[in-house]
Design a protein around this motif. Sequence first.
Motif, PDB file in Angstrom:
ATOM      1  N   GLY A   1     -85.894 -55.156  57.528  1.00 47.89           N
ATOM      2  CA  GLY A   1     -84.819 -54.392  58.160  1.00 47.89           C
ATOM      3  C   GLY A   1     -83.473 -54.548  57.467  1.00 47.89           C
TER       4      GLY A   1
ATOM      5  N   GLU B   1     -78.820 -57.176  64.485  1.00 45.62           N
ATOM      6  CA  GLU B   1     -78.824 -55.881  63.800  1.00 45.62           C
ATOM      7  C   GLU B   1     -80.212 -55.608  63.193  1.00 45.62           C
ATOM      8  OE1 GLU B   1     -77.094 -53.324  63.647  1.00 45.62           O
ATOM      9  OE2 GLU B   1     -77.592 -52.304  61.770  1.00 45.62           O
TER      10      GLU B   1
ATOM     11  N   ARG C   1     -82.428 -54.433  65.988  1.00 45.70           N
ATOM     12  CA  ARG C   1     -82.069 -53.063  66.361  1.00 45.70           C
ATOM     13  C   ARG C   1     -82.661 -52.059  65.361  1.00 45.70           C
ATOM     14  NH1 ARG C   1     -79.105 -49.046  65.316  1.00 45.70           N
ATOM     15  NH2 ARG C   1     -78.182 -49.940  63.444  1.00 45.70           N
ATOM     16  N   ARG C   2     -82.498 -52.344  64.073  1.00 45.84           N
ATOM     17  CA  ARG C   2     -83.010 -51.423  63.051  1.00 45.84           C
ATOM     18  C   ARG C   2     -84.532 -51.344  63.093  1.00 45.84           C
ATOM     19  NH1 ARG C   2     -79.794 -52.988  57.462  1.00 45.84           N
ATOM     20  NH2 ARG C   2     -77.672 -52.571  58.175  1.00 45.84           N
TER      21      ARG C   2
ATOM     22  N   LEU D   1     -86.613 -51.957  65.546  1.00 47.68           N
ATOM     23  CA  LEU D   1     -87.117 -51.265  66.736  1.00 47.68           C
ATOM     24  C   LEU D   1     -86.891 -49.768  66.613  1.00 47.68           C
ATOM     25  CD1 LEU D   1     -86.045 -53.709  69.602  1.00 47.68           C
ATOM     26  CD2 LEU D   1     -88.374 -53.260  68.793  1.00 47.68           C
ATOM     27  N   SER D   2     -85.759 -49.364  66.020  1.00 46.36           N
ATOM     28  CA  SER D   2     -85.474 -47.930  65.973  1.00 46.36           C
ATOM     29  C   SER D   2     -86.300 -47.222  64.894  1.00 46.36           C
ATOM     30  CB  SER D   2     -83.987 -47.672  65.781  1.00 46.36           C
ATOM     31  OG  SER D   2     -83.620 -48.008  64.477  1.00 46.36           O
ATOM     32  N   ARG D   3     -86.754 -47.942  63.876  1.00 46.95           N
ATOM     33  CA  ARG D   3     -87.559 -47.277  62.843  1.00 46.95           C
ATOM     34  C   ARG D   3     -89.061 -47.382  63.149  1.00 46.95           C
ATOM     35  NH1 ARG D   3     -88.229 -51.465  57.749  1.00 46.95           N
ATOM     36  NH2 ARG D   3     -86.029 -51.210  57.349  1.00 46.95           N
ATOM     37  N   ARG D   4     -89.396 -47.916  64.326  1.00 50.68           N
ATOM     38  CA  ARG D   4     -90.783 -48.242  64.616  1.00 50.68           C
ATOM     39  C   ARG D   4     -91.661 -47.008  64.776  1.00 50.68           C
ATOM     40  NH1 ARG D   4     -92.193 -51.729  69.764  1.00 50.68           N
ATOM     41  NH2 ARG D   4     -90.582 -50.329  70.508  1.00 50.68           N
ATOM     42  N   ARG D   5     -91.038 -45.897  65.218  1.00 44.94           N
ATOM     43  CA  ARG D   5     -91.859 -44.700  65.423  1.00 44.94           C
ATOM     44  C   ARG D   5     -92.589 -44.354  64.148  1.00 44.94           C
ATOM     45  NH1 ARG D   5     -88.668 -39.962  67.954  1.00 44.94           N
ATOM     46  NH2 ARG D   5     -87.267 -40.658  66.321  1.00 44.94           N
TER      47      ARG D   5
END
Length: 192
Positions: free
Chosen positions: A10, A119, A122-123, A125-129
């Motif tokens: 990340g 951070e 956060r990154r 988890l948000s790029r997990r899709r």
Amino acid sequence: MRLLLIGAPGAGKGTQAERLSARLGIAHISSGDLLRQHVRERTSLGQTIKSYVDNGDLVPDGVVMDMLRKPVLAAAKAGGYVLDGFPRTVEQAKASFPTAHALGVEVQAAVHLGVARQELVRRLLSRRRGSDDTAAVIENRLHVYREKTVPLLEYYAGREWMFTVDGAQPRDAVHEEIVARLQKLTVFAAWS
Ligand code: AMP
């Protein structure tokens, strides 16, 4: 020019390695990308390492080193490399250095991308899709980084060819800072 990028999952290693590769005209070699490609293509190596990669655990050193030998040698001959994801442990650094040095392809500078844990989470988890990473796998990847790769940073600390850049800045700013710091190193003094 032979560079190494070190950073937590990340931290932006892949993005920055690509930018450096394009800017400096050197090959981008990512151990993680090469390993994932083996898994996707279901090669025999891919089947051996799939569970490590899926769980965020480190693949055995010998496997990674055998896989990287050819691309690193070829890239060094062709003008250089930015190595993203290797070495990841003190053991890997110690095991690969003598061979690389004997062949004249050892790393000349190491860039550490520093990003705070909050951070990173956060990154990630948000790029997990679109990826299979569960929260538990993300947690494990960060744990492995702390346990295995932070000691590598300590091992390299104090060497004049290793520096840390604030990886929480916008990606363009991170890139420009890396380039500016590289230009200050004696090994690259002739480069502009
Ligand atoms: P990365 O894309 O660099 O985060 O790497 C993805 C995964 O590949 C890691 O979680 C490890 O399972 C594996 N991997 C990548 N580089 C290495 C390495 N140098 N040593 C061991 N395993 C690695």
